[in-house]
Write a protein that holds these residues in place. Sequence first.
Motif, PDB file in Angstrom:
ATOM      1  N   SER A   1       0.811  -1.221   0.000  1.00  0.00           N
ATOM      2  CA  SER A   1       0.000   0.000   0.000  1.00  0.00           C
ATOM      3  C   SER A   1       0.844   1.272   0.000  1.00  0.00           C
ATOM      4  CB  SER A   1      -0.937   0.001   1.214  1.00  0.00           C
ATOM      5  OG  SER A   1      -0.182  -0.005   2.411  1.00  0.00           O
ATOM      6  N   ASN A   2       2.141   1.142   0.288  1.00  0.00           N
ATOM      7  CA  ASN A   2       3.063   2.283   0.243  1.00  0.00           C
ATOM      8  C   ASN A   2       3.888   2.302  -1.037  1.00  0.00           C
ATOM      9  OD1 ASN A   2       2.448   3.277   2.948  1.00  0.00           O
ATOM     10  ND2 ASN A   2       3.456   1.407   3.669  1.00  0.00           N
ATOM     11  N   ASP A   3       3.464   1.524  -2.024  1.00  0.00           N
ATOM     12  CA  ASP A   3       4.151   1.400  -3.312  1.00  0.00           C
ATOM     13  C   ASP A   3       5.561   0.849  -3.179  1.00  0.00           C
ATOM     14  OD1 ASP A   3       1.970   2.297  -4.790  1.00  0.00           O
ATOM     15  OD2 ASP A   3       2.551   4.393  -4.590  1.00  0.00           O
ATOM     16  N   LYS A   4       5.803   0.035  -2.158  1.00  0.00           N
ATOM     17  CA  LYS A   4       7.078  -0.645  -2.003  1.00  0.00           C
ATOM     18  C   LYS A   4       6.982  -2.027  -2.647  1.00  0.00           C
ATOM     19  CE  LYS A   4       9.011   2.697   0.243  1.00  0.00           C
ATOM     20  NZ  LYS A   4      10.117   3.482  -0.355  1.00  0.00           N
ATOM     21  N   VAL A   5       8.101  -2.473  -3.203  1.00  0.00           N
ATOM     22  CA  VAL A   5       8.126  -3.719  -3.970  1.00  0.00           C
ATOM     23  C   VAL A   5       8.649  -4.867  -3.107  1.00  0.00           C
ATOM     24  CG1 VAL A   5       9.041  -4.846  -6.028  1.00  0.00           C
ATOM     25  CG2 VAL A   5       8.526  -2.400  -6.069  1.00  0.00           C
ATOM     26  N   HIS A   6       7.997  -6.017  -3.229  1.00  0.00           N
ATOM     27  CA  HIS A   6       8.392  -7.233  -2.515  1.00  0.00           C
ATOM     28  C   HIS A   6       8.509  -8.359  -3.533  1.00  0.00           C
ATOM     29  CE1 HIS A   6       7.309  -5.306   1.360  1.00  0.00           C
ATOM     30  NE2 HIS A   6       6.400  -4.706   0.600  1.00  0.00           N
ATOM     31  N   ILE A   7       9.657  -9.027  -3.546  1.00  0.00           N
ATOM     32  CA  ILE A   7       9.902 -10.093  -4.514  1.00  0.00           C
ATOM     33  C   ILE A   7      10.432 -11.319  -3.788  1.00  0.00           C
ATOM     34  CG2 ILE A   7      11.198 -10.796  -6.559  1.00  0.00           C
ATOM     35  CD1 ILE A   7      11.490  -7.775  -7.197  1.00  0.00           C
ATOM     36  N   SER A   8       9.841 -12.459  -4.052  1.00  0.00           N
ATOM     37  CA  SER A   8      10.384 -13.726  -3.563  1.00  0.00           C
ATOM     38  C   SER A   8      10.856 -14.510  -4.783  1.00  0.00           C
ATOM     39  CB  SER A   8       9.345 -14.506  -2.767  1.00  0.00           C
ATOM     40  OG  SER A   8       8.209 -14.774  -3.557  1.00  0.00           O
ATOM     41  N   TYR A   9      11.943 -15.274  -4.599  1.00  0.00           N
ATOM     42  CA  TYR A   9      12.509 -16.016  -5.720  1.00  0.00           C
ATOM     43  C   TYR A   9      13.364 -17.170  -5.215  1.00  0.00           C
ATOM     44  CZ  TYR A   9      16.598 -13.024  -4.784  1.00  0.00           C
ATOM     45  OH  TYR A   9      17.635 -12.355  -4.177  1.00  0.00           O
ATOM     46  N   TYR A  10      13.668 -18.081  -6.130  1.00  0.00           N
ATOM     47  CA  TYR A  10      14.404 -19.291  -5.786  1.00  0.00           C
ATOM     48  C   TYR A  10      15.821 -19.216  -6.326  1.00  0.00           C
ATOM     49  CZ  TYR A  10      15.592 -24.287  -5.603  1.00  0.00           C
ATOM     50  OH  TYR A  10      16.191 -25.497  -5.363  1.00  0.00           O
ATOM     51  N   ASP A  11      16.793 -19.364  -5.457  1.00  0.00           N
ATOM     52  CA  ASP A  11      18.207 -19.451  -5.824  1.00  0.00           C
ATOM     53  C   ASP A  11      18.519 -20.930  -6.016  1.00  0.00           C
ATOM     54  OD1 ASP A  11      20.959 -19.738  -5.830  1.00  0.00           O
ATOM     55  OD2 ASP A  11      21.305 -18.239  -4.272  1.00  0.00           O
ATOM     56  N   ALA A  12      18.569 -21.369  -7.274  1.00  0.00           N
ATOM     57  CA  ALA A  12      18.714 -22.793  -7.566  1.00  0.00           C
ATOM     58  C   ALA A  12      20.085 -23.333  -7.189  1.00  0.00           C
ATOM     59  CB  ALA A  12      18.450 -23.047  -9.048  1.00  0.00           C
ATOM     60  N   THR A  13      21.121 -22.524  -7.291  1.00  0.00           N
ATOM     61  CA  THR A  13      22.466 -22.986  -6.940  1.00  0.00           C
ATOM     62  C   THR A  13      22.557 -23.357  -5.471  1.00  0.00           C
ATOM     63  OG1 THR A  13      23.520 -21.653  -8.653  1.00  0.00           O
ATOM     64  CG2 THR A  13      24.903 -22.344  -6.817  1.00  0.00           C
ATOM     65  N   ASN A  14      22.041 -22.498  -4.611  1.00  0.00           N
ATOM     66  CA  ASN A  14      22.121 -22.706  -3.171  1.00  0.00           C
ATOM     67  C   ASN A  14      20.874 -23.345  -2.570  1.00  0.00           C
ATOM     68  OD1 ASN A  14      24.746 -21.338  -2.815  1.00  0.00           O
ATOM     69  ND2 ASN A  14      23.608 -19.576  -3.574  1.00  0.00           N
ATOM     70  N   GLU A  15      19.870 -23.590  -3.413  1.00  0.00           N
ATOM     71  CA  GLU A  15      18.581 -24.172  -2.998  1.00  0.00           C
ATOM     72  C   GLU A  15      17.943 -23.355  -1.880  1.00  0.00           C
ATOM     73  OE1 GLU A  15      19.625 -28.313  -2.199  1.00  0.00           O
ATOM     74  OE2 GLU A  15      18.949 -28.825  -4.217  1.00  0.00           O
ATOM     75  N   ASP A  16      17.923 -22.026  -2.068  1.00  0.00           N
ATOM     76  CA  ASP A  16      17.394 -21.106  -1.066  1.00  0.00           C
ATOM     77  C   ASP A  16      16.137 -20.402  -1.557  1.00  0.00           C
ATOM     78  OD1 ASP A  16      19.579 -21.663   0.522  1.00  0.00           O
ATOM     79  OD2 ASP A  16      20.660 -19.833  -0.005  1.00  0.00           O
ATOM     80  N   LEU A  17      15.211 -20.184  -0.637  1.00  0.00           N
ATOM     81  CA  LEU A  17      14.111 -19.252  -0.882  1.00  0.00           C
ATOM     82  C   LEU A  17      14.612 -17.880  -0.455  1.00  0.00           C
ATOM     83  CD1 LEU A  17      11.153 -18.497  -1.501  1.00  0.00           C
ATOM     84  CD2 LEU A  17      10.636 -19.044   0.890  1.00  0.00           C
ATOM     85  N   LYS A  18      14.611 -16.924  -1.395  1.00  0.00           N
ATOM     86  CA  LYS A  18      15.157 -15.607  -1.103  1.00  0.00           C
ATOM     87  C   LYS A  18      14.082 -14.533  -1.277  1.00  0.00           C
ATOM     88  CE  LYS A  18      19.603 -14.998  -2.020  1.00  0.00           C
ATOM     89  NZ  LYS A  18      20.867 -14.881  -2.796  1.00  0.00           N
ATOM     90  N   TYR A  19      14.370 -13.390  -0.718  1.00  0.00           N
ATOM     91  CA  TYR A  19      13.404 -12.285  -0.689  1.00  0.00           C
ATOM     92  C   TYR A  19      14.159 -10.966  -0.811  1.00  0.00           C
ATOM     93  CZ  TYR A  19      10.318  -8.878   1.665  1.00  0.00           C
ATOM     94  OH  TYR A  19       9.576  -7.772   2.000  1.00  0.00           O
ATOM     95  N   VAL A  20      13.635 -10.077  -1.635  1.00  0.00           N
ATOM     96  CA  VAL A  20      14.237  -8.754  -1.795  1.00  0.00           C
ATOM     97  C   VAL A  20      13.134  -7.703  -1.743  1.00  0.00           C
ATOM     98  CG1 VAL A  20      14.196  -8.905  -4.333  1.00  0.00           C
ATOM     99  CG2 VAL A  20      15.746  -7.295  -3.224  1.00  0.00           C
ATOM    100  N   THR A  21      13.435  -6.580  -1.102  1.00  0.00           N
ATOM    101  CA  THR A  21      12.454  -5.496  -0.993  1.00  0.00           C
ATOM    102  C   THR A  21      13.155  -4.154  -0.907  1.00  0.00           C
ATOM    103  OG1 THR A  21      10.567  -4.659   0.268  1.00  0.00           O
ATOM    104  CG2 THR A  21      12.355  -5.670   1.523  1.00  0.00           C
ATOM    105  N   ASN A  22      12.433  -3.125  -1.273  1.00  0.00           N
ATOM    106  CA  ASN A  22      12.918  -1.749  -1.087  1.00  0.00           C
ATOM    107  C   ASN A  22      12.059  -1.032  -0.045  1.00  0.00           C
ATOM    108  OD1 ASN A  22      10.535  -1.419  -2.500  1.00  0.00           O
ATOM    109  ND2 ASN A  22      11.363   0.034  -3.985  1.00  0.00           N
ATOM    110  N   ALA A  23      11.443  -1.797   0.857  1.00  0.00           N
ATOM    111  CA  ALA A  23      10.529  -1.227   1.855  1.00  0.00           C
ATOM    112  C   ALA A  23      11.212  -0.215   2.761  1.00  0.00           C
ATOM    113  CB  ALA A  23       9.899  -2.340   2.687  1.00  0.00           C
ATOM    114  N   SER A  24      12.514  -0.362   2.969  1.00  0.00           N
ATOM    115  CA  SER A  24      13.251   0.593   3.809  1.00  0.00           C
ATOM    116  C   SER A  24      14.013   1.596   2.954  1.00  0.00           C
ATOM    117  CB  SER A  24      14.227  -0.153   4.717  1.00  0.00           C
ATOM    118  OG  SER A  24      15.193  -0.827   3.936  1.00  0.00           O
TER     119      SER A  24
END
Length: 196
Positions: free
Chosen positions: A53-76
């Motif tokens: 609601s504050n026009d901040k972006v939230h992205i979840s994605y899969y790092d296949a090399t490390n088999e990780d669920l990752k998350y990136v945001t510009n909320a701050s």
Amino acid sequence: MKFKKIYLMAVFLSAFFLLFFEAGASAQWITKTLDETGSYFWGDGDTSIAVDSNDKVHISYYDATNEDLKYVTNASSAIVISTIDSDGGAYLSMAIDSNDKLHIAYVDTTPSNDILKYATNASGNWVITTIDSIGLTYPGVYTNTGIALDLNNKVHISYYNAADKDLKYATNAGGGWVTATVDSTGDTGIYNSIAV
């Protein structure tokens, strides 16, 4: 007239990009590199994006090399990348609730696991819950999950159970997690989505 930004994600073998279109006088696509560690082009490498609601972006994605669920945001304001789950994060889908909290359904495909998981930061910290064993014979079966939230911010997930070859559904609408078989006619629901 108020212009909106349009966001797209691009995933390549060695980098993860965010593209957004700034409507208005310049009217052009802008590209930002977000993550260059690991690899992201994989059969089970999904991405999901939401804008709060504050026009901040939230992205979840899969790092296949490390088999990780990752998350990136510009909320701050700054772009912050974090690992939510270091035990898998494939076939993911994400939804944002009315409090701008994130809800992610995904599959832990690390060896001997093959389980449906759910992660949320609704409490302020990331909490991971195991919902169901789905019997993926990784990497032989590619599938996906679907996630949607109702008006009470309760979670509804669609997914494929490879062990039974069924389309299944999970929800916490009644409090605890409950799963149900939607269609058991065989190899049904490998690619699915859900809406409330």
